[in-house]
Design a protein around this motif. Structure first.
Motif, PDB file in Angstrom:
ATOM      1  N   THR A 190       0.851  -1.184   0.000  1.00 20.48           N
ATOM      2  CA  THR A 190       0.000   0.000   0.000  1.00 20.48           C
ATOM      3  C   THR A 190       0.891   1.241   0.000  1.00 20.48           C
ATOM      4  OG1 THR A 190      -1.615  -1.241   1.309  1.00 20.48           O
ATOM      5  CG2 THR A 190      -1.908   1.139   1.202  1.00 20.48           C
ATOM      6  N   LEU A 191       0.518   2.256  -0.793  1.00 20.10           N
ATOM      7  CA  LEU A 191       1.378   3.427  -0.971  1.00 20.10           C
ATOM      8  C   LEU A 191       0.656   4.736  -0.665  1.00 20.10           C
ATOM      9  CD1 LEU A 191       3.116   2.724  -4.419  1.00 20.10           C
ATOM     10  CD2 LEU A 191       4.073   2.327  -2.150  1.00 20.10           C
ATOM     11  N   ILE A 192       1.399   5.659  -0.070  1.00 22.32           N
ATOM     12  CA  ILE A 192       1.022   7.076  -0.060  1.00 22.32           C
ATOM     13  C   ILE A 192       2.221   7.826  -0.631  1.00 22.32           C
ATOM     14  CG2 ILE A 192       0.370   9.100   1.280  1.00 22.32           C
ATOM     15  CD1 ILE A 192      -0.845   7.296   3.360  1.00 22.32           C
ATOM     16  N   TRP A 193       1.986   8.573  -1.716  1.00 20.97           N
ATOM     17  CA  TRP A 193       3.087   9.228  -2.428  1.00 20.97           C
ATOM     18  C   TRP A 193       2.821  10.715  -2.536  1.00 20.97           C
ATOM     19  CZ3 TRP A 193       4.511   8.182  -8.281  1.00 20.97           C
ATOM     20  CH2 TRP A 193       5.714   8.839  -8.575  1.00 20.97           C
ATOM     21  N   ILE A 194       3.741  11.502  -1.990  1.00 20.29           N
ATOM     22  CA  ILE A 194       3.759  12.957  -2.166  1.00 20.29           C
ATOM     23  C   ILE A 194       4.707  13.271  -3.309  1.00 20.29           C
ATOM     24  CG2 ILE A 194       4.511  15.144  -1.179  1.00 20.29           C
ATOM     25  CD1 ILE A 194       3.792  14.062   1.558  1.00 20.29           C
ATOM     26  N   GLU A 195       4.255  14.087  -4.254  1.00 20.49           N
ATOM     27  CA  GLU A 195       5.121  14.389  -5.392  1.00 20.49           C
ATOM     28  C   GLU A 195       4.667  15.677  -6.071  1.00 20.49           C
ATOM     29  OE1 GLU A 195       8.116  14.490  -6.969  1.00 20.49           O
ATOM     30  OE2 GLU A 195       8.021  12.363  -6.398  1.00 20.49           O
ATOM     31  N   HIS A 196       5.645  16.489  -6.530  1.00 21.71           N
ATOM     32  CA  HIS A 196       5.332  17.690  -7.304  1.00 21.71           C
ATOM     33  C   HIS A 196       5.317  17.407  -8.807  1.00 21.71           C
ATOM     34  CE1 HIS A 196       4.928  20.802  -4.291  1.00 21.71           C
ATOM     35  NE2 HIS A 196       6.035  20.399  -3.691  1.00 21.71           N
ATOM     36  N   ILE A 197       5.796  16.244  -9.211  1.00 19.60           N
ATOM     37  CA  ILE A 197       5.742  15.882 -10.627  1.00 19.60           C
ATOM     38  C   ILE A 197       4.368  15.264 -10.866  1.00 19.60           C
ATOM     39  CG2 ILE A 197       6.875  14.625 -12.494  1.00 19.60           C
ATOM     40  CD1 ILE A 197       9.377  14.507 -10.726  1.00 19.60           C
ATOM     41  N   VAL A 198       3.418  16.122 -11.202  1.00 22.88           N
ATOM     42  CA  VAL A 198       2.008  15.751 -11.187  1.00 22.88           C
ATOM     43  C   VAL A 198       1.699  14.613 -12.148  1.00 22.88           C
ATOM     44  CG1 VAL A 198      -0.344  16.592 -11.580  1.00 22.88           C
ATOM     45  CG2 VAL A 198       1.332  18.071 -10.457  1.00 22.88           C
ATOM     46  N   HIS A 199       2.235  14.671 -13.371  1.00 17.20           N
ATOM     47  CA  HIS A 199       1.877  13.652 -14.359  1.00 17.20           C
ATOM     48  C   HIS A 199       2.386  12.278 -13.936  1.00 17.20           C
ATOM     49  CE1 HIS A 199       6.028  14.511 -15.684  1.00 17.20           C
ATOM     50  NE2 HIS A 199       6.002  13.292 -16.230  1.00 17.20           N
ATOM     51  N   ALA A 200       3.535  12.247 -13.277  1.00 17.48           N
ATOM     52  CA  ALA A 200       4.087  10.970 -12.819  1.00 17.48           C
ATOM     53  C   ALA A 200       3.227  10.385 -11.711  1.00 17.48           C
ATOM     54  CB  ALA A 200       5.515  11.162 -12.338  1.00 17.48           C
TER      55      ALA A 200
END
Length: 239
Positions: A190-200
């Protein structure tokens, strides 16, 4: 029963409200992306889940068990692993030794033989097997990011928290990272991912939660949240 549930989590630091009654839940095997501008409270949310910081109020539940008061090492033993936005390797240790620490003292501590097998598997998955003897302090950024991910994976987490693992990477490097994340998901993590690369991020998760000033702005399928007026105004500055 959700694997993870946050109930009315608030966090104040020096009178400044970082999180404001934030609530969401996550089913086992699901991937949730968290988006928002700088200062939205994204990393603080991960810190509260991992046990790095305590909430001012509210509850964190794992498998229905209240873990709000548990320290980070106890949460690791329950299956919560994480990466940090700025990688934190043991710079004077080799790549293999860094991963070995996670394997031996993670979710289910094991002996040296089984830990060695875990290390090899994780190093192969993250593309670091040929660098196993390199000192962590001599790695370039992409490999430091991979090592940060490998150390977290070596703890054999049920829930993996990713804090901007794509930050600073080139587009080809981001695509390599997405392949690794897809492989992790196939293992049922299970994942929670914070990212500024929106498309990825949008291409890799099931749901997106958009935040602003510590509160939930929108939540739903990636395409729905990204197309919402609230997200466009706050995150992209489109009126």
């Amino acid at each position: 029963m959700p694997l993870l549930e946050l109930r009315d989590i608030s966090k104040a630091i020096g009178g400044l409200l970082i999180l404001n009654r934030l609530s969401f839940s996550l089913e086992a095997g699901e991937a949730l992306g968290i988006l928002g501008p700088n200062g939205a409270g994204k990393t603080t949310t991960l810190n509260v889940i991992s046990g790095d910081v305590p909430p001012t109020s509210g509850r964190v539940l794992l498998d229905g068990q209240d873990i709000t008061a548990l320290p980070a090492h106890r949460r690791s033993r329950l299956g919560i692993g994480r990466t940090y936005q700025i990688p934190r390797p043991f710079v004077g240790m080799s790549v293999y030794e860094n991963v070995l620490v996670g394997a031996m003292y993670g979710h289910k501590p094991v002996g040296k033989r089984e830990a060695a097998a875990v290390c090899r598997e994780v190093l192969e998955l993250t593309g670091l097997l040929d660098k196993r003897d390199v000192l962590a302090g001599k790695l370039r950024l992409l490999d430091r990011k991979r090592l940060e991910l490998a150390r977290a994976l070596a703890t054999r987490p049920r829930l993996l928290l990713l804090d901007e693992v794509g930050g600073g990477l080139t587009e080809p490097e981001v695509q390599e990272l997405l392949k690794i994340i897809a492989a992790i998901r196939r293992r049922g993590v299970t994942l929670i991912w914070i990212e500024h690369i929106v498309h990825a991020l949008a291409s890799a998760v099931d749901r997106v939660l958009a935040m602003n000033f510590g509160s939930k702005l929108a939540e739903g399928l990636p395409r729905e949240v990204l197309a919402s007026q609230a997200f466009q105004e706050i995150y992209l500055g489109v009126e």
